[in-house]
Design a protein around this motif. Sequence first.
Motif, mmCIF file in Angstrom:
data_model
loop_
_atom_site.group_PDB
_atom_site.id
_atom_site.type_symbol
_atom_site.label_atom_id
_atom_site.label_comp_id
_atom_site.label_asym_id
_atom_site.label_seq_id
_atom_site.Cartn_x
_atom_site.Cartn_y
_atom_site.Cartn_z
ATOM 1 N N GLU A 87 0.617 -1.175 -0.006
ATOM 2 C CA GLU A 87 -0.074 -0.099 0.036
ATOM 3 C C GLU A 87 1.143 1.084 -0.704
ATOM 4 O O GLU A 87 0.444 2.408 -0.073
ATOM 5 N N GLY A 88 1.903 1.181 -0.027
ATOM 6 C CA GLY A 88 2.993 2.143 0.192
ATOM 7 C C GLY A 88 3.165 2.960 1.621
ATOM 8 O O GLY A 88 3.491 4.333 1.579
ATOM 9 N N TRP A 89 2.792 2.141 2.585
ATOM 10 C CA TRP A 89 3.318 2.995 3.509
ATOM 11 C C TRP A 89 4.770 2.332 4.327
ATOM 12 O O TRP A 89 4.699 1.509 4.054
ATOM 13 N N ASP A 90 4.512 3.234 5.707
ATOM 14 C CA ASP A 90 5.740 2.708 6.046
ATOM 15 C C ASP A 90 5.952 1.499 6.690
ATOM 16 O O ASP A 90 4.567 0.718 6.919
ATOM 17 N N ALA A 91 6.818 0.619 6.836
ATOM 18 C CA ALA A 91 6.499 -0.986 7.199
ATOM 19 C C ALA A 91 7.864 -1.369 8.015
ATOM 20 O O ALA A 91 7.648 -2.752 7.814
ATOM 21 N N GLY A 92 8.146 -0.056 8.981
ATOM 22 C CA GLY A 92 9.425 -0.838 10.008
ATOM 23 C C GLY A 92 8.168 -1.290 10.942
ATOM 24 O O GLY A 92 6.992 -1.466 10.862
ATOM 25 N N ALA A 93 9.026 -1.721 12.157
ATOM 26 C CA ALA A 93 8.456 -2.754 12.854
ATOM 27 C C ALA A 93 7.797 -2.186 13.903
ATOM 28 O O ALA A 93 6.702 -1.921 14.031
ATOM 29 N N ALA A 94 8.103 -1.054 13.979
ATOM 30 C CA ALA A 94 7.087 0.498 14.789
ATOM 31 C C ALA A 94 5.962 0.486 14.325
ATOM 32 O O ALA A 94 5.168 0.439 14.979
ATOM 33 N N SER A 95 6.024 0.704 12.874
ATOM 34 C CA SER A 95 5.049 1.119 12.479
ATOM 35 C C SER A 95 4.180 -0.288 12.261
ATOM 36 O O SER A 95 2.363 -0.179 12.479
ATOM 37 N N ILE A 96 4.843 -1.082 12.064
ATOM 38 C CA ILE A 96 3.689 -2.686 12.281
ATOM 39 C C ILE A 96 3.447 -2.464 13.559
ATOM 40 O O ILE A 96 1.925 -3.997 14.073
ATOM 41 N N GLY A 97 3.601 -2.830 14.361
ATOM 42 C CA GLY A 97 3.696 -2.730 15.817
ATOM 43 C C GLY A 97 1.691 -1.861 16.301
ATOM 44 O O GLY A 97 1.241 -2.276 16.688
ATOM 45 N N ALA A 98 2.267 -0.698 16.143
ATOM 46 C CA ALA A 98 0.882 0.816 15.766
ATOM 47 C C ALA A 98 -0.119 0.098 15.565
ATOM 48 O O ALA A 98 -1.092 0.098 16.184
ATOM 49 N N ARG A 99 -0.018 -0.380 14.090
ATOM 50 C CA ARG A 99 -0.880 -1.034 13.591
ATOM 51 C C ARG A 99 -1.496 -2.049 13.891
ATOM 52 O O ARG A 99 -3.043 -1.766 14.188
ATOM 53 N N LEU A 100 -1.125 -2.803 14.196
ATOM 54 C CA LEU A 100 -1.763 -4.022 14.426
ATOM 55 C C LEU A 100 -1.872 -4.036 16.463
ATOM 56 O O LEU A 100 -3.545 -4.328 16.903
ATOM 57 N N ARG A 101 -1.672 -2.512 16.988
ATOM 58 C CA ARG A 101 -2.167 -2.541 18.363
ATOM 59 C C ARG A 101 -3.353 -1.767 18.225
ATOM 60 O O ARG A 101 -4.617 -1.879 19.347
ATOM 61 N N ARG A 102 -3.311 -0.522 16.886
ATOM 62 C CA ARG A 102 -4.965 -0.077 17.197
ATOM 63 C C ARG A 102 -6.097 -1.231 17.040
ATOM 64 O O ARG A 102 -7.283 -0.671 16.704
ATOM 65 N N GLU A 103 -5.894 -2.169 15.944
ATOM 66 C CA GLU A 103 -6.419 -3.116 15.320
ATOM 67 C C GLU A 103 -7.000 -4.375 16.605
ATOM 68 O O GLU A 103 -8.279 -4.955 16.058
#
Length: 328
Positions: A87-103
């Motif tokens: 999707e063209g978004w930041d895909a580092g560890a911090a971004s992945i963790g933040a996205r999954l926690r919000r879900e």
Amino acid sequence: MAERLVPMEMRVAAATNLILENHESVSAACLAVGLSRDSYYRYRRRFEVDSFAGLIPRSSRPLTSPGKTPDVVEELIVAKRLQLQGEGWDAGAASIGARLRREGHVVPSDRTIHRILRRHGLVVDEPRKKPRSAYKSFEHASPNACWQIDGTHWPLARGHAAVIIRVLDDFSRKSLATIAAASETTEAAWNCVALAIERHGAPAMLLSDGGAAFTSRRIRGGMSEFEARLRHAGIVPVVSSPHHPQPCGKKEREWQTLKRWLKVQNPPKNLAQLQSLLDVYDALYNHDRPHQSLNGATPDERYASAAKAHAATEPVPGPVEINVAKVT
């Protein structure tokens, strides 16, 4: 790990009693060759059970790992990494963790996520960088206390060049207005500011670099039309110092995020299509994307978390100019 340093020849000698030649006891033999008694008897036992196969070095990995991340969580992390990249978004560890926690998912720390990505061959460690704590953060205390404006070029599908002009809130990193224009002009810059003011009210200050669309002090001196309009609206214009990009760093960094997202979209053929993409991006960026600098909050959430600052109720006077002239 120490057991693996024992040569295979030594293991065979211990297991077949060759180590005892010319020695009266096991202790004396082990002392002479630098082998512990425990290792000697361990190799003897393994040899009696499995012959020479029992002397091959064994893995030191534990039979059970209670603290290991479950496979289903690892699969979730890998899937989110691939999704964000697509999707063209930041895909580092911090971004992945933040996205999954919000879900609503329970995931390990960002460091563990990074190790999982590295184990799956999805990231390569970079040379150690300067820690974030070494940098001084520039951030105003409330929404609308300071806006940042900047422009960048973006190509259209038919080889024509376009310009993206964007206004960002310094406190929340919220994208307040974005327009696609044919070139970076004073009129285009003001249209972007006017749109942001219409949506969110006027700010107390507007920060820009020394671009000709924003200021004329580096070219011919005096006050430009853009600065005059800002002062008339009660907004203080501020221009960053040459060769000192840190004050505008938030805006410069955000260009990377926008361009990464635009690269995976269908190339726009004209300004109207580019504007449509920018409108979609602003909605996703402000509402859905957790921001690392905001402790995982979205720009919209941060913008709504404090009272807004306001522009002055009267026009802001221009700077005093002093001219010194030599006369005869």
